[in-house]
Design a protein around this motif. Structure first.
Motif, short mmCIF file in Angstrom:
data_model
loop_
_atom_site.label_atom_id
_atom_site.label_comp_id
_atom_site.label_asym_id
_atom_site.label_seq_id
_atom_site.Cartn_x
_atom_site.Cartn_y
_atom_site.Cartn_z
N ALA A 52 8.70 61.49 74.20
CA ALA A 52 7.45 61.29 75.01
C ALA A 52 6.68 60.33 74.39
O ALA A 52 5.82 59.55 75.06
CB ALA A 52 6.66 62.58 74.71
N GLU A 53 6.63 59.90 73.07
CA GLU A 53 6.08 59.00 72.45
C GLU A 53 6.15 57.60 73.00
O GLU A 53 5.70 56.58 73.28
CB GLU A 53 6.00 59.04 70.83
N ASP A 54 7.45 57.39 73.15
CA ASP A 54 7.99 55.99 73.69
C ASP A 54 7.79 55.83 75.06
O ASP A 54 7.09 54.78 75.49
CB ASP A 54 9.61 55.93 73.50
N ARG A 55 7.55 56.89 75.92
CA ARG A 55 7.43 56.59 77.52
C ARG A 55 5.98 56.73 77.51
O ARG A 55 5.60 55.75 78.32
CB ARG A 55 7.92 57.90 78.12
N ALA A 56 5.14 57.29 76.66
CA ALA A 56 3.66 57.22 76.89
C ALA A 56 3.08 55.97 76.39
O ALA A 56 2.13 55.39 77.18
CB ALA A 56 3.29 58.30 75.97
N GLU A 57 3.89 55.23 75.51
CA GLU A 57 3.23 53.87 74.98
C GLU A 57 3.46 52.88 76.17
O GLU A 57 2.44 52.01 76.03
CB GLU A 57 3.90 53.41 73.55
N ASP A 58 4.32 52.90 76.79
CA ASP A 58 4.59 51.91 78.01
C ASP A 58 3.97 52.29 79.19
O ASP A 58 3.64 51.38 80.05
CB ASP A 58 6.06 51.54 78.18
#
Length: 538
Positions: free
Chosen positions: A310-316
């Protein structure tokens, strides 16, 4: 059952054509009459039954012919390529002989093979008819790679076992696309075990009933709506205090939001799950094609997060907010939630913990305040009495039904202390030499009690491997999204809530022919998002 002269005529008519296929070897009709077969197994049993025909008295021959013709009528007209996935039983032999009487071919399957191998063999033989135990049918029909096997020729499935559940029948028909015919196996060990488990589940439901008095589905749903609204307002207000998500016309990347809110590294997964949940439920919008507003919980312990990445997808991703919430607008939704909760649902301390946690969020996500120990969802506090009573009753029923003389071996995983529901239930129904284990000792167990910590398929397979033959599994698992865990749960939990049907399917695929759910579907207590699954193995 001895064969009849009509069968002999049918085998002679087959001549050199395959009558029985086993382990890649075809045996012709003439070969079967001559006693040709591999040693052991169903082919040998068929050859012996054919060889015994000459010793039959005429009346016995007529009786045998009538019975075989009955089964041949069930099988229907040719072509018949009949895969038999039974161990060697009288019924398996009779179905095979009836196939030969009808001019068909018998393919002797291996009931001990892996499911993918069994399905591959059914497809390779162009099987038109399939006979197997009911438990194996439910197992095969739920295999994830079923669609990869061409079963287009399959017309009829004969399954042998206790009276089936309608949901199992519907699932098998949908999966296989064939007509199902049930052959009841009366007074079998399997049926007796099913009756005992269902009787114990009924007793557990009766024992738990008093904990649901006065609680309605409307009450549970109303409280849930108020609680989720209050949680969402708290999350959005916390982020808006950093100057982001305040304008529907202006977007921020997830990385920008994390930076503006000065989110500590350890809390980044938590805030990423906030963004995912707020977008999925329509409070903010997301413009990278991510899921939004579908209500599909996808994060830890059913809290509506986005899983490990979730963190990787949310940052982008780019997120657009809404109107700025005032402190009063963030605070006011808690009032109806408190009122609904106080109307007999649960202890005030459970909801107070979430309210106080919401006030600490600005300091929590920046690292100014250390996180408190993760708490169970508020709704589970309302379910605790019901599920505890049901669990205790099922443990007592299992102990009472244990035949002995060997000790009853019980494994309780993840107990919340020494004085657990299981320990109290065993003390109430003591058995000589009952063994209560809190960690696996390398053996197998008559009863395993666990709270889910993994996804359904992984959890089910791991727990079923711990069961002795005939053993029972009692599994508490999350079945609905719990948004308050975005406030009081771990920053990056590993468990995802899945609907009850997912857990039932996973347990069935892992080898449990019977899976019961407490409370039953449609019960108000089931809306609280945690269910107890009672399953058994053969």
């Amino acid at each position: 059952m001895p064969t009849s002269p009509a069968l002999v005529s049918a085998l002679r008519e087959l001549g050199d054509r395959p009558a029985v296929v086993a382990e890649g070897r075809a045996i012709s009709g003439i070969g079967l009459l001559l006693g040709v077969s591999p040693p052991g197994g169903l082919p040998r049993a068929l050859a012996e039954r054919v060889a015994a025909h000459a010793a039959l008295a005429p009346s016995a021959a007529r009786t045998a012919e009538q019975r075989l013709r009955y089964w041949a009528g069930v099988l229907g007209p040719p072509p018949i390529r009949h895969t038999v996935l039974h161990p060697v039983t009288d019924l398996a032999v009779e179905l095979s002989l009836a196939t030969l009487l009808a001019g068909g071919t018998v393919h002797c399957g291996d009931p001990e093979q892996r499911p993918d191998q069994q399905l591959a063999a059914v497809a390779a033989h162009g099987t038109t008819h399939l006979s197997l135990p009911s438990a194996l049918l439910w197992h095969l029909s739920r295999q994830p790679d079923l669609a990869a096997h061409d079963l287009g020729a399959l017309r009829l499935v004969l399954h042998v076992g206790p009276e089936p559940r309608q949901e199992d029948v519907y699932a098998a028909v949908d999966a296989l696309g064939a007509v199902l015919a049930h052959v009841r196996a009366p007074d079998s060990d399997t049926e007796a075990a099913d009756r005992r488990l269902r009787a114990d589940a009924d007793a557990a439901t009766a024992a738990a009933w008093k904990h649901s008095i006065g609680i309605t589905a409307g009450q549970v749903l109303d409280f849930g709506a108020h609680l989720d609204r209050a949680v969402f307002r708290a999350l959005l207000h916390t982020l808006q205090q950093s100057g982001v998500l305040t304008d529907p016309g202006h977007g921020h990347t997830g990385a920008e939001i994390l930076a503006a809110a000065m989110v500590a590294p350890a809390q980044r997964p938590r805030v990423a799950r906030w963004l995912d949940a707020l977008a999925r439920h329509g409070l903010i919008t997301r413009h990278d094609g991510g899921t939004q507003g579908d209500g599909a919980g996808d994060g830890g312990a059913g809290d509506g997060g986005a899983g490990d990445d979730a963190e990787d997808r949310a940052e982008d991703a780019v997120f657009h907010g809404g109107p700025v919430l005032t402190a009063a607008e963030a605070r006011d939704p808690w009032r109806p939630a408190v009122d609904a909760w106080a109307d007999g649902l649960g202890p005030a301390t459970a909801l107070d913990r979430v309210r106080r946690g919401a006030l600490r969020l600005p300091r929590l996500i920046t690292g100014e305040e250390a996180p408190r120990p993760a708490a169970a969802p508020v709704r589970w506090a309302a379910a605790r009495g019901y599920l505890g009573a049901a669990l205790g009753a099922l443990v007592r029923g299992t102990a009472e039904a244990h035949p002995g003389p060997a000790p009853l071996r019980v494994l309780e995983l993840d107990p919340d202390g020494t004085d657990t529901t299981v320990a109290r239930a065993l003390a109430a129904r003591p058995r000589p030499n009952a063994e209560h284990h809190l960690t696996p000792d390398g053996g197998r167990y008559d009863l395993v009690v666990a709270t889910a910590t993994r996804q359904p398929q992984e959890e089910s397979a791991a727990l079923v491997r711990l069961l002795a033959p005939g053993g029972r599994l009692l599994l508490l698992a999350p079945t609905a999204e719990q948004l308050d865990l975005l406030v009081t749960g771990d920053a990056a939990p590993a468990l995802t809530a899945r609907p009850a049907e997912h857990w039932r399917a996973a347990l069935t695929a892992a080898g449990c022919p019977t899976v019961l759910t407490l409370p039953e579907d449609g019960h108000p207590m089931g809306l609280l998002g945690q269910r107890l699954f009672a399953a058994r193995v053969d």
